[in-house]
Scaffold this active site. Structure first.
Site, PDB file in Angstrom:
ATOM      1  N   GLY A 181       7.269 -17.461   5.588  1.00 16.11           N
ATOM      2  CA  GLY A 181       6.036 -16.577   6.269  1.00 16.11           C
ATOM      3  C   GLY A 181       5.937 -15.170   5.277  1.00 16.11           C
ATOM      4  O   GLY A 181       4.909 -14.826   5.030  1.00 16.11           O
ATOM      5  N   HIS A 256      -1.160  -9.553   5.278  1.00 18.25           N
ATOM      6  CA  HIS A 256      -0.167  -8.717   4.875  1.00 18.25           C
ATOM      7  C   HIS A 256      -0.295  -8.792   3.167  1.00 18.25           C
ATOM      8  O   HIS A 256       0.076  -9.309   2.531  1.00 18.25           O
ATOM      9  CB  HIS A 256       0.998  -9.299   5.193  1.00 18.25           C
ATOM     10  CG  HIS A 256       2.258  -8.463   5.092  1.00 18.25           C
ATOM     11  ND1 HIS A 256       2.937  -8.088   3.972  1.00 18.25           N
ATOM     12  CD2 HIS A 256       2.819  -7.583   6.026  1.00 18.25           C
ATOM     13  CE1 HIS A 256       4.019  -7.277   4.198  1.00 18.25           C
ATOM     14  NE2 HIS A 256       3.885  -6.941   5.495  1.00 18.25           N
ATOM     15  N   GLU A 308      -0.362  -4.460   8.179  1.00 20.81           N
ATOM     16  CA  GLU A 308       0.008  -3.842   6.693  1.00 20.81           C
ATOM     17  C   GLU A 308      -0.646  -4.589   5.625  1.00 20.81           C
ATOM     18  O   GLU A 308       0.022  -5.028   4.723  1.00 20.81           O
ATOM     19  CB  GLU A 308       1.493  -4.365   6.615  1.00 20.81           C
ATOM     20  CG  GLU A 308       2.174  -3.401   7.720  1.00 20.81           C
ATOM     21  CD  GLU A 308       3.721  -3.690   7.562  1.00 20.81           C
ATOM     22  OE1 GLU A 308       4.268  -2.407   7.245  1.00 20.81           O
ATOM     23  OE2 GLU A 308       4.230  -4.900   7.297  1.00 20.81           O
ATOM     24  N   GLU A 324       0.483   0.516   1.498  1.00 20.61           N
ATOM     25  CA  GLU A 324       1.917   0.355   1.393  1.00 20.61           C
ATOM     26  C   GLU A 324       2.453   0.389  -0.081  1.00 20.61           C
ATOM     27  O   GLU A 324       2.143  -0.318  -0.920  1.00 20.61           O
ATOM     28  CB  GLU A 324       2.511  -0.835   2.004  1.00 20.61           C
ATOM     29  CG  GLU A 324       4.074  -0.825   2.092  1.00 20.61           C
ATOM     30  CD  GLU A 324       4.756  -2.150   2.791  1.00 20.61           C
ATOM     31  OE1 GLU A 324       3.928  -2.886   3.607  1.00 20.61           O
ATOM     32  OE2 GLU A 324       5.846  -2.701   2.398  1.00 20.61           O
ATOM     33  N   CYS A 406      11.809  -1.444   2.856  1.00 22.51           N
ATOM     34  CA  CYS A 406      11.613  -2.291   1.589  1.00 22.51           C
ATOM     35  C   CYS A 406      11.337  -1.304   0.370  1.00 22.51           C
ATOM     36  O   CYS A 406      11.538  -1.792  -0.736  1.00 22.51           O
ATOM     37  CB  CYS A 406      10.586  -3.319   1.965  1.00 22.51           C
ATOM     38  SG  CYS A 406       9.154  -2.346   3.011  1.00 22.51           S
TER      39      CYS A 406
END
Lengths: 640, 640
Positions: A181, A256, A308, A324, A406
């Site tokens: 995923g 994403h 995101e 991000e 992350c």
């Protein structure tokens, strides 16, 4: 047609960044950021979690993505180690490697969450959880560790893990037709293939990429097997994880943003390895989708906090920009791989845009704190943005750590391996993509060549390149003329050379001999940049840019309520190098105006527009914002 | 000082709205909207839920706020009944009243959710649930029903309920020191006091208002009693329900906007009843807070979806504007009560602004569909706004119903009782707050007076008033000169009369005799309105207004991408009455420009601003948007 990639990146071990802008950042990364991240990983229990000692009922259960943060740190530390021997650092890495090796199951599995928190659920939720993602980062770390130290232990542990994964997933009988995923392992397996020469890792990567989005949909079947209704998927659409259709049919960047970039990077890798033109065409379309319609001026991508990720073309709001850090890093990873297919300025332009702006903004001046999201405007410390979203992502201050961490180790590994983004070499040519003081050991036309760069870039557009081949040799030196540069000049050994530019690179083909000097001058005025007319938030606004740097206004220099400042169309800019400000930066000033609040009394709306008063505007590079007093920030400035 | 309110609203039963703009809307409300809402309440099971037949395991459990929707419908239907006898409608109402009466417990309690779904939890979560809120709406409905029909049954049922509530809550021994998380019963109890003359209802209302925000905090104690940590309150702060401090110390409008307006309305009621100047001062400050710093141009309030409410001063974003219909209705309720303290144009201006714009926008042209939120810009059907929020509130189309259906019956009851907002009367004076064709039966200076208004308002600024006292009598007729009007003229019996304006009202004091005619002319050009320089989204933008109406652009008239349109500062406006468009409206046109996309090829940012091309701009009243083809909408338009 079989694609034959003409170029490979020159590995970071062969490129020594020597002082200057990036030398300084790499030094901060080595001496401050990498140790700081290690401390955080210790304090949060993420390193200790690898020991698999967590038992039900204990606090602080290992999270599904924890392994990946440690892995990215190992990767960053390994890169650093390769350039700067450091026994203490090496011992820290080795200890982690030992712990992982000890915890690996006999069949080869390792995951600190699944082996402790929910051992019964291994491989049952590829869609939402991060099992293969963590495996991918561990593999990348192992390859980096092997290449940096020559030690094979971690590499072999991860080969066993990859081999085990290869038994679980695939199209054979009894195998799961699954794929991650959160993409990541696909590009990691290509690295493992390169490090080991074992084609089975390339094949496994290809399987994961090819299987993606096929019907019947694995995530449907997997949800049903868990007793869930696939329709109750929280993200509503498999676009979220780029599994809505087969990858060769994907032409628009969706979902994403980090996942998208990691997938596209693997697709580019595989297109280069296999010569699959359909895959390459998808990559080209996806790159266009991102950079021509879905990218902030800063190289930030993925405007929406909800996923995101991506929304629709030209939807690039400022205050609520998610952008991000990891997504911009992912864009750099993707663009670098696209450079394997030949020099095209657009790829290196994207790398440069993201690197100098939307990525570097994530790191504090002192290297200890990080942004997770990188908005293009901040007002009142993101109060509204957070109240709307209900979460604490938006902030005018970088944080030392995040529950989902992350980004910090991702910046660290990028900075530590930055040399890899500077040069490419082909059989008869060398390309210079980025300008920074550095020394590269190349091999071109059968000859060892030392290429030395000296420059004050990005503050100054002059770059001196000294070519030192082992013997006089004919090859083509390609120098990127950045998209932001409207006038460039090249002198070879003091003589002007007519510029022949192809796909944004000046190509200088000649017989190079030791000591040849190339002086590249990129004119670097302060520029006004305007947005595409479909970017609905920023019409009537302008951004101040100089060279690769996007500028912004900060409250500390301009007072708060920055949206009240207007830059006249004809205003001149004045620049100054301020060596004591923010590590030494070029600032930009101009005579602007500011709305006058003084004659607004007891009314919210009125028939006369606001008056203005003079305002001396001061702008600083976007990457440097938020390092002084907490306050507002603005990139797109009203003009007129 | 004891406040003696000089004015009372003239009840809606004494004001017949006769045709014209509002006559038409009231007719749509009576013939379409009220029946449509009844059908929805039947279909959704909200009316049947009153029978208390729901049992655990059955589908569609009565929701905590269902009773309030039915109650507001009964209130609306009662108002309508008073003006238009309708036996079928009366039977529908009576049946509901019977059902509620049957279901009332011996002690007087009634709540279709708590009596069926969680009978064990009565009065255990005032903070989050809607028990007293539902009681309040039932009481309002009962008062309306009694006043409209003279029937006492519902009133008596609700008196018993209120009496029971009075035994449960208060400062006596064994009583709960609670008050509602969603205010509403406070203003309802004042109405019950007026209808019955029983002071205990006024006292109970005062108790609820006075107890609010006192320490130790009731919601803390209540949470602990439920076994919850008060700190885990989802809304994080009691500002959400205006319980963060005692009401007299509240000077800034905060939290959930509907709750705030209902509370402030009750505070104004109580200040008027008790002469409590501290309470009145708080009301004045709160009204200023809303209308001078936290109100959209449309009269929408509460910009944030996260709390359905207020954020900080001047935070008024367009696309993400929540601006709930009920909140603007609440502002009208609050402002009307403030008019009890004397004529001040600001209150009636707020009523007019909300009524003609942010409230009326919520109802479709045909009266069958509703907006819950009322943004000031919509792009791509709210796709981004929803993707960010993750919910389906934002939509370019009104819906027939909502799972939380507070708004539809709230509009219906407002329109049905609209007459109540037009006039106030004092002992020696009459005030006209709103202009609409109507006939009012007044009693002033001991004399019956008929006041007839004839006007094409809001399309035309001329208003003819005919005064018909039973005998010649001296009194002051106060006519509001709206804040939007920069030139007004009055003629009495054809002769110009010098204007004496006080707090925004022209006062015409004379001995009025039958047939006296006043002609008020409010100049009504198309105006440009500018936002306060702290409203950060709309600097460099302008809104088109005419009279009380805010205008907007729609995609169907102007093409999509409305943000690409720019109105030159000097452009002239042209108006036209288009009788076949949207029920008959005045449209505004002007020569504007539009950004030209044609020379933007393969780039997202560039050094030259966009070119423009001529565009003939057409604007329609904001309230009328979204009734044709689905598309974009924009209020604040770039200027320059």
């Amino acid at each position: 047609m079989k694609t034959i990639p003409p170029f490979t990146s020159v590995p970071y071990q062969q490129v020594t960044i020597q002082g200057g802008f990036w030398g300084n950042w790499q030094e901060i990364n080595r001496t401050v950021t990498i140790p700081a991240i290690y401390q955080q990983l210790k304090q949060t229990g993420q390193i200790d979690a690898l020991s698999l000692n967590w038992k039900p009922g204990m606090p602080n259960p290992p999270h599904i993505f924890w392994d990946s943060d440690v892995a990215k740190w190992v990767e960053a530390a390994s890169y650093s180690l390769a350039l700067h021997p450091d026994p203490a650092l090496e011992a820290q890495i080795d200890s982690i490697v030992e712990t992982i090796a000890r915890g690996q199951t006999p069949e080869g599995y390792f995951n600190s969450h699944y082996l402790t928190v929910e051992p019964q659920n291994r491989w049952t939720n590829l869609r939402d959880n991060h099992e293969l993602y963590c495996a991918g980062h561990l593999i990348e770390a192992a390859v980096a560790h092997f290449r940096a130290t020559g030690k094979r232990k971690f590499l072999e542990v991860m080969m066993r893990y990859a081999d085990y994964i290869g038994t679980v997933f695939g199209r054979g009988e009894g195998q799961k037709r699954g794929y991650p995923g959160h993409e990541e392992i696909e590009l990691a397996l290509v690295k493992l293939y390169h490090a080991t020469g074992e084609k089975r890792y390339l094949d496994l990567s290809l399987y994961f990429v090819d299987e993606r989005g096929s019907q019947p949909h694995y995530y449907d079947l997997e949800a049903i097997a868990r007793g869930e209704d696939p329709a109750s998927y929280w993200a509503k659409t498999y676009e979220y994880c780029q599994a809505h259709k087969p990858v060769r049919e994907q032409h628009t960047a969706v979902g994403h943003a980090v996942r998208a970039m990691y997938l596209y990077s693997a697709m580019a890798d595989l297109a280069a390895e296999t010569g699959d033109t359909a895959l390459l065409q998808a990559c080209c379309k996806l790159f266009d989708s991102v950079t021509l319609r879905r990218m902030y001026l800063t190289g930030g991508i993925g405007p929406s906090a909800g996923n995101e990720g991506f929304t629709f073309d030209y939807d690039l709001p400022n205050e609520t920009a998610y952008a991000e850090t990891c997504a911009s890093i992912g864009l750099i990873l993707f663009a670098r791989r696209m450079l394997r297919f030949g020099c095209d300025r657009r790829y290196a332009d994207a790398i440069e845009r993201a690197l100098y702006n939307g990525v570097l903004s994530a790191l504090s001046q002192d290297g200890t704190r990080f942004f997770y999201v990188n908005p293009l405007a901040v007002h009142r410390n993101g109060e509204f943005t957070n109240s709307f979203r209900g979460q604490g992502f938006y902030d005018a201050r970088r944080k030392e750590w995040y529950a989902c961490a992350c980004c910090p180790p991702n910046i660290a590994r990028l900075l530590a391996s930055l040399g890899e983004y500077v040069y490419s070499e082909g059989s008869q040519e060398v390309a210079v993509h980025l300008y920074m003081s550095s020394r590269a050991r190349l091999h071109v036309a059968g000859t060892d060549v030392i290429l030395q760069q000296e420059t004050d870039y990005p503050w100054d557009g002059r770059v001196k390149l000294t070519v030192t081949p082992a013997r006089a040799v004919l090859f083509c030196l390609r120098l990127r003329i950045p998209g932001w540069c409207r006038r460039a000049k090249v002198q070879i050994n003091g003589e002007d050379t007519p510029l022949e530019i192809e796909s944004g690179y000046a190509h200088l083909e000649r017989t190079w001999k030791a000591g040849d000097e190339v002086l590249l001058t990129l004119e670097m005025p302060v520029d006004r940049v305007y947005p595409h007319p479909r970017i609905r938030e920023n019409q009537e606004a302008v951004a101040i840019c100089r060279g690769p740097l996007i500028y912004c206004l900060e409250g500390v220099d301009n007072g708060e309520h920055l949206y009240q400042i207007r830059l006249p169309r004809q205003a001149d800019f004045e620049i100054a190098y301020e060596k004591d400000l923010l590590g030494g930066i070029v600032t930009v000033q101009a005579d602007a105006v500011r709305l006058d609040e003084s004659d607004w009394e007891d009314t919210l709306y009125r028939f006369q527009p606001s008056q203005t008063q003079p305002h001396r505007l001061k702008a600083v590079p976007y990457y440097a914002w938020g390092n002084r007093a907490e306050g507002d920030m603005l990139v797109w400035l009203r003009e007129g």
